[in-house]
Design a protein around this motif. Structure first.
Motif, mmCIF file in Angstrom:
data_model
loop_
_atom_site.group_PDB
_atom_site.id
_atom_site.type_symbol
_atom_site.label_atom_id
_atom_site.label_comp_id
_atom_site.label_asym_id
_atom_site.label_seq_id
_atom_site.Cartn_x
_atom_site.Cartn_y
_atom_site.Cartn_z
ATOM 1 N N GLU A 11 46.208 20.459 51.568
ATOM 2 C CA GLU A 11 46.945 21.765 51.413
ATOM 3 C C GLU A 11 47.534 22.314 49.746
ATOM 4 O O GLU A 11 47.060 23.443 49.628
ATOM 5 C CB GLU A 11 47.466 21.928 53.065
ATOM 6 C CG GLU A 11 46.276 22.684 53.788
ATOM 7 C CD GLU A 11 45.883 23.201 54.387
ATOM 8 O OE1 GLU A 11 45.191 24.281 53.188
ATOM 9 O OE2 GLU A 11 44.519 23.148 54.898
ATOM 10 N N ASP A 15 43.367 22.772 42.538
ATOM 11 C CA ASP A 15 42.275 23.026 42.438
ATOM 12 C C ASP A 15 41.063 21.799 42.576
ATOM 13 O O ASP A 15 40.021 22.011 43.342
ATOM 14 C CB ASP A 15 40.925 23.895 42.369
ATOM 15 C CG ASP A 15 41.390 25.000 43.354
ATOM 16 O OD1 ASP A 15 42.095 25.009 44.439
ATOM 17 O OD2 ASP A 15 41.596 26.879 42.363
ATOM 18 N N ARG A 36 41.061 28.419 51.780
ATOM 19 C CA ARG A 36 42.137 28.754 50.767
ATOM 20 C C ARG A 36 41.215 30.507 50.510
ATOM 21 O O ARG A 36 42.115 30.813 49.909
ATOM 22 C CB ARG A 36 42.502 27.650 49.393
ATOM 23 C CG ARG A 36 43.003 28.265 48.573
ATOM 24 C CD ARG A 36 43.136 26.581 47.463
ATOM 25 N NE ARG A 36 44.148 26.022 48.142
ATOM 26 C CZ ARG A 36 44.376 24.825 47.583
ATOM 27 N NH1 ARG A 36 43.722 23.769 46.599
ATOM 28 N NH2 ARG A 36 45.267 24.143 47.598
#
Length: 188
Positions: A11, A15, A36
């Motif tokens: 989490e 990216d 996200r």
């Protein structure tokens, strides 16, 4: 490492790492991308499409496409803009295939649950006024405004997303902002 700690670490990962794992078929990593970016994708699609059911369909279609095409994404750090580009194309395609009187007013007003009824009514009216003002903008100005103000894109990212020169993006945003400011003057 326990599954819970692994999920928490994922989490918080950037990216590139999350998209890389998802591109390799990791469904947990892909779920992180979904969590996200769904709010941003919904907000963007909501400004283009008339109803929340269509917005949800576009976001779902975007993630289906993303799951299939993620292994082909060359720059995994750009997964956010890539997802938004897919969302944009799918929303515009859906809008083009729908009735010509598409209405994009369905936005939840930002009024506190403890707000008085007049405050809630005012919040609803201001959202409706902003929605009407956005509908009046030319498509290119509206797309730039939505990407900047709702998508939190930088100017370079907008230029890349819409395949426009940076100077054009600056001009479109300036005209859109000027129009919105004038149109929304009574709500200041």
């Amino acid at each position: 490492m326990s599954g819970e700690r692994f999920s928490s670490a994922l989490e918080n990962a950037d990216d590139r790492i999350v998209a890389g794992r998802a591109a390799d078929g990791d469904t947990v990593a892909f779920a992180v991308l979904v969590r996200r970016y769904t709010p941003m994708m919904r907000a963007y699609a909501r400004r283009i499409l008339p109803g929340s059911a269509e917005v949800d369909d576009v976001v779902q279609d975007t993630f289906i496409t993303a799951w299939a095409q993620l292994p082909e994404l060359e720059n995994l750090e750009r997964v956010k803009s890539w997802l938004m580009r897919i969302t944009s194309r799918k929303a515009v395609d859906r809008l083009r295939s729908s009735k010509p009187h598409a209405d994009i007013d369905l936005v939840e007003p930002m009024a506190s649950p403890a707000a008085t009824p007049p405050r809630r009514a005012e919040a609803l009216a201001s959202v409706a006024a902003l929605s009407a003002a956005l509908k009046e903008l030319p498509d290119a100005q509206r797309e730039c405004w939505v990407l900047r103000e709702l998508g939190d894109y930088g100017y370079d990212e907008i230029a890349e997303e819409l395949d426009l020169p940076l100077s054009t993006v600056r001009g479109l945003l300036a005209r859109a902002r000027k129009y919105i400011i004038v149109r929304m003057e009574q709500w200041r």
